[in-house]
Design a protein around this motif. Sequence first.
Motif, PDB file in Angstrom:
ATOM      1  N   LEU A 160       0.415   2.500   1.787  1.00 30.94           N
ATOM      2  CA  LEU A 160      -0.227   1.249   2.756  1.00 30.94           C
ATOM      3  C   LEU A 160      -0.319   0.875   3.899  1.00 30.94           C
ATOM      4  O   LEU A 160      -0.108   1.038   5.380  1.00 30.94           O
ATOM      5  CB  LEU A 160       0.316   0.198   1.444  1.00 30.94           C
ATOM      6  N   LEU A 161       1.209   1.106   4.331  1.00 29.19           N
ATOM      7  CA  LEU A 161       2.350   0.586   5.708  1.00 29.19           C
ATOM      8  C   LEU A 161       1.485   1.370   6.132  1.00 29.19           C
ATOM      9  O   LEU A 161       0.990   1.407   7.949  1.00 29.19           O
ATOM     10  CB  LEU A 161       3.564   1.222   5.866  1.00 29.19           C
ATOM     11  N   ARG A 162       1.230   2.670   6.030  1.00 26.62           N
ATOM     12  CA  ARG A 162       0.869   3.799   7.337  1.00 26.62           C
ATOM     13  C   ARG A 162      -0.463   3.897   7.091  1.00 26.62           C
ATOM     14  O   ARG A 162      -0.874   4.119   8.080  1.00 26.62           O
ATOM     15  CB  ARG A 162       1.010   5.373   6.484  1.00 26.62           C
TER      16      ARG A 162
ATOM     17  N   ILE B 231      14.902  -5.081   6.814  1.00 30.79           N
ATOM     18  CA  ILE B 231      13.949  -4.969   6.848  1.00 30.79           C
ATOM     19  C   ILE B 231      12.945  -4.032   7.811  1.00 30.79           C
ATOM     20  O   ILE B 231      12.262  -3.446   8.111  1.00 30.79           O
ATOM     21  CB  ILE B 231      12.776  -6.379   7.167  1.00 30.79           C
ATOM     22  N   VAL B 232      13.382  -4.097   8.775  1.00 33.12           N
ATOM     23  CA  VAL B 232      13.259  -3.128  10.692  1.00 33.12           C
ATOM     24  C   VAL B 232      12.974  -1.790   9.248  1.00 33.12           C
ATOM     25  O   VAL B 232      12.414  -0.986   9.682  1.00 33.12           O
ATOM     26  CB  VAL B 232      13.470  -3.121  11.564  1.00 33.12           C
ATOM     27  N   ILE B 233      14.685  -1.483   9.424  1.00 29.48           N
ATOM     28  CA  ILE B 233      14.845  -0.075   8.744  1.00 29.48           C
ATOM     29  C   ILE B 233      14.442   0.156   7.514  1.00 29.48           C
ATOM     30  O   ILE B 233      13.941   1.557   7.218  1.00 29.48           O
ATOM     31  CB  ILE B 233      16.583  -0.108   8.035  1.00 29.48           C
ATOM     32  N   GLY B 234      14.083  -0.869   6.251  1.00 34.11           N
ATOM     33  CA  GLY B 234      13.500  -0.261   5.190  1.00 34.11           C
ATOM     34  C   GLY B 234      11.723   0.304   5.472  1.00 34.11           C
ATOM     35  O   GLY B 234      10.958   1.633   5.406  1.00 34.11           O
ATOM     36  N   ILE B 235      10.897  -0.245   6.616  1.00 28.42           N
ATOM     37  CA  ILE B 235       9.308  -0.118   7.114  1.00 28.42           C
ATOM     38  C   ILE B 235       9.235   1.190   7.704  1.00 28.42           C
ATOM     39  O   ILE B 235       8.875   1.493   7.550  1.00 28.42           O
ATOM     40  CB  ILE B 235       9.537  -1.174   8.255  1.00 28.42           C
TER      41      ILE B 235
ATOM     42  N   ILE C 220       5.967   2.777  -6.695  1.00 26.90           N
ATOM     43  CA  ILE C 220       5.669   1.935  -5.574  1.00 26.90           C
ATOM     44  C   ILE C 220       6.497   1.921  -4.794  1.00 26.90           C
ATOM     45  O   ILE C 220       5.526   1.546  -4.041  1.00 26.90           O
ATOM     46  CB  ILE C 220       6.866   0.729  -7.183  1.00 26.90           C
ATOM     47  N   VAL C 221       7.538   2.713  -3.994  1.00 26.42           N
ATOM     48  CA  VAL C 221       8.080   3.283  -3.101  1.00 26.42           C
ATOM     49  C   VAL C 221       7.062   4.158  -2.094  1.00 26.42           C
ATOM     50  O   VAL C 221       6.102   3.676  -0.674  1.00 26.42           O
ATOM     51  CB  VAL C 221       9.011   3.776  -3.632  1.00 26.42           C
ATOM     52  N   ILE C 222       6.486   4.924  -3.565  1.00 26.41           N
ATOM     53  CA  ILE C 222       4.867   5.857  -2.610  1.00 26.41           C
ATOM     54  C   ILE C 222       3.597   5.130  -2.463  1.00 26.41           C
ATOM     55  O   ILE C 222       3.089   5.446  -1.196  1.00 26.41           O
ATOM     56  CB  ILE C 222       5.023   6.617  -3.458  1.00 26.41           C
TER      57      ILE C 222
ATOM     58  N   MET D  21      11.760   4.286   7.190  1.00 24.36           N
ATOM     59  CA  MET D  21      12.091   4.886   6.095  1.00 24.36           C
ATOM     60  C   MET D  21      10.594   5.144   5.838  1.00 24.36           C
ATOM     61  O   MET D  21      10.268   5.742   4.696  1.00 24.36           O
ATOM     62  CB  MET D  21      13.092   3.965   5.194  1.00 24.36           C
ATOM     63  N   LEU D  22       9.758   3.726   5.829  1.00 20.94           N
ATOM     64  CA  LEU D  22       9.036   4.167   4.213  1.00 20.94           C
ATOM     65  C   LEU D  22       7.783   4.472   4.977  1.00 20.94           C
ATOM     66  O   LEU D  22       7.248   5.603   4.826  1.00 20.94           O
ATOM     67  CB  LEU D  22       8.141   2.542   4.064  1.00 20.94           C
ATOM     68  N   ILE D  23       8.196   4.646   6.917  1.00 17.12           N
ATOM     69  CA  ILE D  23       6.830   5.465   7.112  1.00 17.12           C
ATOM     70  C   ILE D  23       6.933   6.707   7.471  1.00 17.12           C
ATOM     71  O   ILE D  23       6.348   7.566   7.548  1.00 17.12           O
ATOM     72  CB  ILE D  23       6.791   3.995   8.289  1.00 17.12           C
ATOM     73  N   PHE D  24       8.457   6.588   7.681  1.00 16.71           N
ATOM     74  CA  PHE D  24       8.795   7.623   8.502  1.00 16.71           C
ATOM     75  C   PHE D  24       9.525   9.035   7.205  1.00 16.71           C
ATOM     76  O   PHE D  24       9.819  10.955   7.132  1.00 16.71           O
ATOM     77  CB  PHE D  24       9.849   7.855   9.538  1.00 16.71           C
ATOM     78  N   VAL D  25      10.676   8.408   6.747  1.00 14.67           N
ATOM     79  CA  VAL D  25      11.085   9.108   5.506  1.00 14.67           C
ATOM     80  C   VAL D  25      10.267   9.802   4.450  1.00 14.67           C
ATOM     81  O   VAL D  25      10.296  10.257   3.721  1.00 14.67           O
ATOM     82  CB  VAL D  25      12.811   8.299   5.222  1.00 14.67           C
ATOM     83  N   VAL D  26       9.317   8.510   3.438  1.00 16.00           N
ATOM     84  CA  VAL D  26       9.100   9.097   2.491  1.00 16.00           C
ATOM     85  C   VAL D  26       8.146   9.800   2.265  1.00 16.00           C
ATOM     86  O   VAL D  26       8.267  10.343   1.582  1.00 16.00           O
ATOM     87  CB  VAL D  26       8.240   6.815   1.664  1.00 16.00           C
TER      88      VAL D  26
END
Length: 311
Positions: free
Chosen positions: A126-128, A88-92, A119-121, A94-99
Amino acid sequence: QTTNPKFKRIVGFLMEDISSGKTLSGAMARHPDVFSPVFVAMVGAGEESGQLADSLRIVAGQLDKSFALQRKVRGAMMYPAIIMFVMIVIGILMLIFVVPNLVSTFAEFKVELPLSTRIVIGLSGLLRSYVIYLLAAVIFIGFLTYKWLKTYAGRRTLDFVLLHMPLIGGIVKQVNAATTARTLSSLISSGVNMLEALDITQKVVQNTYYKDVILKARDGVEKGQPLSGFFQREEKLYPILLGEMAEVGEETGKLSDMLLNIATFYEAEVDAITKDMSTIIEPFLMLFIGVAVGFFAISMVQPMYAISGAM
């Protein structure tokens, strides 16, 4: 000789109380956060019977087995919990910094994005944008859940879920069966009367459904009914073997020995299951991780092929 400052003070209090004429069990009863009801009751029975040394040996074995049982169950649950947390931490991250870096590339080439990529974007945006609010919401929900689980309704719900979860439910039943049998065996063999032993046992078991059964058994035993009958009627909670062995113990006058044998058997069962837990859970974890990683990879790779085709 103890190196624990808190326990050193408590031992000092025990010495003072005993020096002033109190019994060891009476002195221990003043520190319920350190000495459990089982410990105090068994020491008290040993003092009354003149067999304190034997009672202390029994309670030492009881505490050792109880601690070992809890440690095995916690150890078995630790592996999947750590894997899920790290994922979960790695996924978050990646969504914040990689995507976002990939999104800028997609926007530059103006390619049509598939649904999975959108969906990923969307999750990344949303997270950022709301990471602080989402973090606050998670903490708030976690706090409310914690407080709710402290209530009877919350605890009852959690106990029901644990009892009916695949794999976990079987472990919960065997742990509670072993705890019930060993606690009763230790108390009875130390000379504690049956009614007090059942009162203490229902405090020791953690699951509220098992507490209910033991309280019913306590009321029934007070009216002259056999203890084994209550275990036999609750086959959904207690294994059939426990009720049958308890009945044999009552008929032969060796209830304590029979309960000890049952406790040893189910402790061995829990030990075997927890040793194999990682082997059983690992394929499901790998499947879940593979699906999640595959979804993310496909979502990011598909637009890349579209960009390559456009070039």
